[in-house]
Design a protein around this motif. Structure first.
Motif, PDB file in Angstrom:
ATOM      1  N   ARG A 182       0.840  -1.205   0.000  1.00 45.24           N
ATOM      2  CA  ARG A 182       0.000   0.000   0.000  1.00 45.24           C
ATOM      3  C   ARG A 182       0.876   1.258   0.000  1.00 45.24           C
ATOM      4  NH1 ARG A 182      -5.347  -1.108   0.491  1.00 45.24           N
ATOM      5  NH2 ARG A 182      -5.926  -3.128   1.359  1.00 45.24           N
ATOM      6  N   ARG A 183       1.974   1.201   0.751  1.00 47.11           N
ATOM      7  CA  ARG A 183       2.909   2.335   0.768  1.00 47.11           C
ATOM      8  C   ARG A 183       3.533   2.541  -0.609  1.00 47.11           C
ATOM      9  NH1 ARG A 183       4.271   1.187   5.668  1.00 47.11           N
ATOM     10  NH2 ARG A 183       5.789  -0.401   5.127  1.00 47.11           N
ATOM     11  N   ALA A 184       3.928   1.453  -1.265  1.00 44.85           N
ATOM     12  CA  ALA A 184       4.529   1.547  -2.600  1.00 44.85           C
ATOM     13  C   ALA A 184       3.534   2.121  -3.602  1.00 44.85           C
ATOM     14  CB  ALA A 184       5.020   0.178  -3.059  1.00 44.85           C
ATOM     15  N   LEU A 185       2.277   1.710  -3.505  1.00 49.91           N
ATOM     16  CA  LEU A 185       1.245   2.258  -4.391  1.00 49.91           C
ATOM     17  C   LEU A 185       1.045   3.747  -4.136  1.00 49.91           C
ATOM     18  CD1 LEU A 185      -1.320  -0.669  -4.348  1.00 49.91           C
ATOM     19  CD2 LEU A 185      -0.275   0.329  -6.392  1.00 49.91           C
ATOM     20  N   ALA A 186       1.040   4.144  -2.878  1.00 50.55           N
ATOM     21  CA  ALA A 186       0.866   5.562  -2.548  1.00 50.55           C
ATOM     22  C   ALA A 186       2.044   6.385  -3.077  1.00 50.55           C
ATOM     23  CB  ALA A 186       0.724   5.733  -1.035  1.00 50.55           C
TER      24      ALA A 186
ATOM     25  N   LEU B 157       1.836  -4.157  -8.544  1.00 44.63           N
ATOM     26  CA  LEU B 157       1.622  -3.955  -7.110  1.00 44.63           C
ATOM     27  C   LEU B 157       0.194  -4.315  -6.700  1.00 44.63           C
ATOM     28  CD1 LEU B 157       3.560  -0.589  -6.600  1.00 44.63           C
ATOM     29  CD2 LEU B 157       4.216  -2.846  -5.739  1.00 44.63           C
ATOM     30  N   ASN B 158      -0.771  -3.929  -7.533  1.00 45.92           N
ATOM     31  CA  ASN B 158      -2.173  -4.258  -7.231  1.00 45.92           C
ATOM     32  C   ASN B 158      -2.407  -5.762  -7.278  1.00 45.92           C
ATOM     33  OD1 ASN B 158      -3.565  -1.890  -6.508  1.00 45.92           O
ATOM     34  ND2 ASN B 158      -3.499  -1.196  -8.630  1.00 45.92           N
ATOM     35  N   THR B 159      -1.773  -6.447  -8.227  1.00 49.63           N
ATOM     36  CA  THR B 159      -1.910  -7.905  -8.315  1.00 49.63           C
ATOM     37  C   THR B 159      -1.342  -8.560  -7.070  1.00 49.63           C
ATOM     38  OG1 THR B 159      -1.819  -7.861 -10.724  1.00 49.63           O
ATOM     39  CG2 THR B 159      -1.274  -9.943  -9.657  1.00 49.63           C
TER      40      THR B 159
END
Length: 140
Positions: free
Chosen positions: A35-39, A79-81
């Motif tokens: 979640r941090r990487a996506l943000a 990342l979502n996968t």
């Protein structure tokens, strides 16, 4: 095994519960990282979109902006996968944790009941012994 739990089931159930907690904790840590990487990826994308057009003319001229946007899209999908996979595993671990907690709680309750029954039986034996002594006393 302890004196209060001669079978050791309570200890085993407790260890299994702790093991399940640790597994879930690892998945929750990984979920937070994803979640941090996506943000961060979103922050970088927004920062790039906020750049003035004069700074984007050179990257656009060589197509670097499209390559970067493509990379961001692919990375976001990766990342979502992985996040989806972690969430599925987390749901399974939550069920395992609930089951382990239920076993532990049931075994603890059985142990509590057994200890209470043993205390009652010991009290009854003491009471019976006192009554027997009272009957045996002369003039009693």
């Amino acid at each position: 095994m302890s004196r209060q739990d001669p079978t050791g089931l309570g200890e085993v159930a407790g260890l299994l519960f702790e093991t399940e907690q640790a597994k879930l904790r690892d998945l929750m840590r990984r979920e937070a990282e994803l979640r941090r990487a996506l943000a961060e990826l979103d922050d970088h994308r927004k920062a790039a979109a906020a750049l003035p057009p004069t700074q984007l003319s050179a990257p656009r001229a060589v197509g670097a902006d499209l390559l970067w946007q493509g990379w961001v899209g692919r990375r976001r999908a990766e990342l979502n996968t992985e996040l989806a996979q972690v969430l599925v595993r987390k749901a399974g671990r939550m069920n395992d944790l609930r089951r382990a907690f239920g076993r532990k709680a049931a075994i603890d309750e059985l142990g509590n009941r057994a200890r209470a029954e043993a205390r009652e039986a010991a009290g009854k034996r003491r009471e019976d012994a006192v009554q027997a002594l009272g009957v045996m006393r002369p003039g009693g």
